[in-house]
Write a protein that holds these residues in place. Sequence first.
Motif, mmCIF file in Angstrom:
data_model
loop_
_atom_site.group_PDB
_atom_site.id
_atom_site.type_symbol
_atom_site.label_atom_id
_atom_site.label_comp_id
_atom_site.label_asym_id
_atom_site.label_seq_id
_atom_site.Cartn_x
_atom_site.Cartn_y
_atom_site.Cartn_z
ATOM 1 N N ARG A 28 0.782 -0.955 -0.225
ATOM 2 C CA ARG A 28 -0.073 0.087 -0.022
ATOM 3 C C ARG A 28 0.965 0.870 0.145
ATOM 4 O O ARG A 28 1.943 1.324 0.437
ATOM 5 N N ILE A 29 0.905 2.438 -1.631
ATOM 6 C CA ILE A 29 1.055 3.184 -1.170
ATOM 7 C C ILE A 29 0.517 4.638 -1.087
ATOM 8 O O ILE A 29 -0.799 4.911 -2.059
ATOM 9 N N ASP A 30 0.841 5.037 -0.387
ATOM 10 C CA ASP A 30 -0.115 6.705 0.405
ATOM 11 C C ASP A 30 0.767 7.374 -0.339
ATOM 12 O O ASP A 30 1.729 7.611 1.121
ATOM 13 N N PHE A 31 0.336 8.388 -0.935
ATOM 14 C CA PHE A 31 2.074 10.163 -1.063
ATOM 15 C C PHE A 31 1.528 10.877 -0.373
ATOM 16 O O PHE A 31 2.382 11.638 -0.188
ATOM 17 N N GLY A 32 0.674 10.643 0.841
ATOM 18 C CA GLY A 32 0.064 12.537 1.317
ATOM 19 C C GLY A 32 -0.910 12.858 0.878
ATOM 20 O O GLY A 32 -1.880 12.851 0.057
ATOM 21 N N THR A 33 -1.374 13.688 1.720
ATOM 22 C CA THR A 33 -2.021 15.183 1.472
ATOM 23 C C THR A 33 -1.579 15.909 0.688
ATOM 24 O O THR A 33 -0.095 16.236 0.867
ATOM 25 N N ARG A 34 -1.509 17.521 0.343
ATOM 26 C CA ARG A 34 -1.604 18.702 0.067
ATOM 27 C C ARG A 34 -0.432 19.169 1.187
ATOM 28 O O ARG A 34 0.405 19.617 0.791
ATOM 29 N N ALA A 35 -1.283 18.741 2.139
ATOM 30 C CA ALA A 35 -0.200 19.520 3.606
ATOM 31 C C ALA A 35 1.161 18.701 3.825
ATOM 32 O O ALA A 35 1.413 19.364 4.609
ATOM 33 N N SER A 80 21.803 6.531 1.618
ATOM 34 C CA SER A 80 21.147 5.400 1.429
ATOM 35 C C SER A 80 19.650 5.491 3.041
ATOM 36 O O SER A 80 19.030 4.148 2.557
ATOM 37 N N PHE A 81 19.315 6.711 2.214
ATOM 38 C CA PHE A 81 17.927 6.560 2.943
ATOM 39 C C PHE A 81 16.127 7.258 1.411
ATOM 40 O O PHE A 81 16.610 7.699 0.626
ATOM 41 N N LEU A 82 15.628 6.309 2.025
ATOM 42 C CA LEU A 82 14.398 6.560 1.138
ATOM 43 C C LEU A 82 13.859 7.988 1.198
ATOM 44 O O LEU A 82 13.172 8.160 1.624
ATOM 45 N N CYS A 83 14.239 8.797 -0.385
ATOM 46 C CA CYS A 83 13.654 9.677 -0.875
ATOM 47 C C CYS A 83 12.641 9.913 -1.549
ATOM 48 O O CYS A 83 11.659 10.916 -0.899
ATOM 49 N N ALA A 84 11.956 9.372 -2.015
ATOM 50 C CA ALA A 84 10.865 9.061 -3.073
ATOM 51 C C ALA A 84 10.760 8.150 -3.884
ATOM 52 O O ALA A 84 11.169 7.251 -4.091
ATOM 53 N N ILE A 85 9.774 7.362 -3.613
ATOM 54 C CA ILE A 85 8.186 6.941 -4.549
ATOM 55 C C ILE A 85 7.928 7.059 -6.088
ATOM 56 O O ILE A 85 7.012 8.111 -5.582
ATOM 57 N N THR A 86 8.150 6.896 -6.567
ATOM 58 C CA THR A 86 7.616 7.026 -8.084
ATOM 59 C C THR A 86 8.241 8.445 -9.083
ATOM 60 O O THR A 86 6.953 9.578 -8.963
ATOM 61 N N ARG A 87 9.202 9.004 -8.186
ATOM 62 C CA ARG A 87 9.403 10.152 -8.435
ATOM 63 C C ARG A 87 8.428 11.321 -7.383
ATOM 64 O O ARG A 87 8.299 12.774 -8.027
ATOM 65 N N TYR A 88 7.658 11.077 -6.482
ATOM 66 C CA TYR A 88 7.103 12.052 -5.335
ATOM 67 C C TYR A 88 8.148 11.450 -3.768
ATOM 68 O O TYR A 88 8.022 10.838 -3.525
ATOM 69 N N GLU A 141 7.444 21.858 0.231
ATOM 70 C CA GLU A 141 7.051 23.316 -0.188
ATOM 71 C C GLU A 141 7.426 23.671 -1.407
ATOM 72 O O GLU A 141 8.911 22.711 -2.016
ATOM 73 N N GLY A 142 6.760 23.985 -2.482
ATOM 74 C CA GLY A 142 7.403 24.440 -3.691
ATOM 75 C C GLY A 142 7.313 22.996 -4.084
ATOM 76 O O GLY A 142 7.711 22.842 -6.290
ATOM 77 N N GLU A 143 6.419 21.883 -3.916
ATOM 78 C CA GLU A 143 6.489 20.996 -4.733
ATOM 79 C C GLU A 143 5.501 21.277 -5.916
ATOM 80 O O GLU A 143 4.023 21.442 -5.476
ATOM 81 N N PRO A 144 6.100 20.939 -7.287
ATOM 82 C CA PRO A 144 5.047 21.491 -8.468
ATOM 83 C C PRO A 144 4.003 20.522 -9.106
ATOM 84 O O PRO A 144 3.204 20.939 -9.676
ATOM 85 N N LYS A 145 3.539 19.204 -8.287
ATOM 86 C CA LYS A 145 2.029 18.591 -8.595
ATOM 87 C C LYS A 145 2.058 18.030 -6.869
ATOM 88 O O LYS A 145 2.595 17.884 -6.130
ATOM 89 N N PRO A 146 0.929 17.622 -7.557
ATOM 90 C CA PRO A 146 -0.105 17.524 -6.345
ATOM 91 C C PRO A 146 0.227 16.277 -6.090
ATOM 92 O O PRO A 146 1.322 15.322 -6.718
ATOM 93 N N PRO A 147 0.104 15.255 -4.574
ATOM 94 C CA PRO A 147 0.302 14.404 -4.969
ATOM 95 C C PRO A 147 -0.076 13.308 -5.552
ATOM 96 O O PRO A 147 -1.880 13.468 -5.252
ATOM 97 N N PRO A 148 -0.220 12.106 -5.630
ATOM 98 C CA PRO A 148 -0.823 11.047 -6.614
ATOM 99 C C PRO A 148 -1.487 10.161 -5.343
ATOM 100 O O PRO A 148 -1.539 10.505 -4.387
ATOM 101 N N GLY A 149 -2.885 10.170 -6.006
ATOM 102 C CA GLY A 149 -3.905 8.987 -4.844
ATOM 103 C C GLY A 149 -3.039 8.100 -4.412
ATOM 104 O O GLY A 149 -2.462 6.902 -5.240
ATOM 105 N N PRO A 150 -3.512 7.227 -3.721
ATOM 106 C CA PRO A 150 -2.981 6.458 -2.696
ATOM 107 C C PRO A 150 -3.309 5.439 -3.689
ATOM 108 O O PRO A 150 -3.806 5.015 -4.333
ATOM 109 N N ARG A 151 -2.322 3.851 -3.278
ATOM 110 C CA ARG A 151 -2.607 2.674 -4.557
ATOM 111 C C ARG A 151 -1.983 1.064 -3.391
ATOM 112 O O ARG A 151 -1.337 1.223 -2.732
#
Length: 238
Positions: free
Chosen positions: A95-102, A145-153, A106-116
């Motif tokens: 289960r991947i939950d990209f979170g909310t706009r909140a 070696s820390f996880l920063c982004a999943i599918t570029r988010y 700051e400065g993220e150019p696109k809204p988070p994708p929906g959970p999947r």
Amino acid sequence: MAARPVTARTVATRTAVARSGYRYWSFWQRTERGSWAYATQGPAVLRPDDGETLGFRFALSGDSRDAEQPRGTTDFAAACAHTPEKSGSKRVAIRIDFGTRADAPEGEPKPPPGPRTECARVDDSASAADALAAVAAPLRYNSGSFLCAITRYPTQGCGEQARSGESGGKRNGAGNTTGGGKGGDGDQGQDGGTSGKGDAGDKSDGDPLSTGLGVTGGIAAVAVLGAAALWQARRRRR
């Protein structure tokens, strides 16, 4: 798991998080009772069994007690209904939950994708990190070696501390945004069925966050041990 009630302590905690929390991907395991439990091992160390369900949630959090859980219902049988058993491999629901706009930096150019929810088929010896990479590439790691982004988010940064007073919006007890930002999030727990494509080994420098969310199969053993130790250190910050 039932939504956590909003109390004076919850409000105080959220205020503290807005001042000193971090934005990062937290790691969860689904229990036999159907609730989420904050993982006690990093995904590079944890070796899930066939039939397990794992969760990843991007959010602004202070520590494991405050961390937001993946939203929506996740059922292994439904997630892996079209992925039959196969000798020498195992199936893990992710289960991947990209979170909310909140939660977004700051400065993220696109809204988070929906959970999947995805079903990963990996080797019997594969780690949780391997399972995630199998269904949600590309993954981005920093130099620690820390996880920063999943599918570029998110598109940039890695576990930075929120600036003082930066809260982004109010939350209810379920961890969903009730105000702030522009418009609704449009991500109330719908499952998707398409995995990302690309190189799971992408890396990016950034300030490391001690979550242990980072090491995939190709990293040296010393890095694995270091990530596990940092994960445990974060668990003790309560």
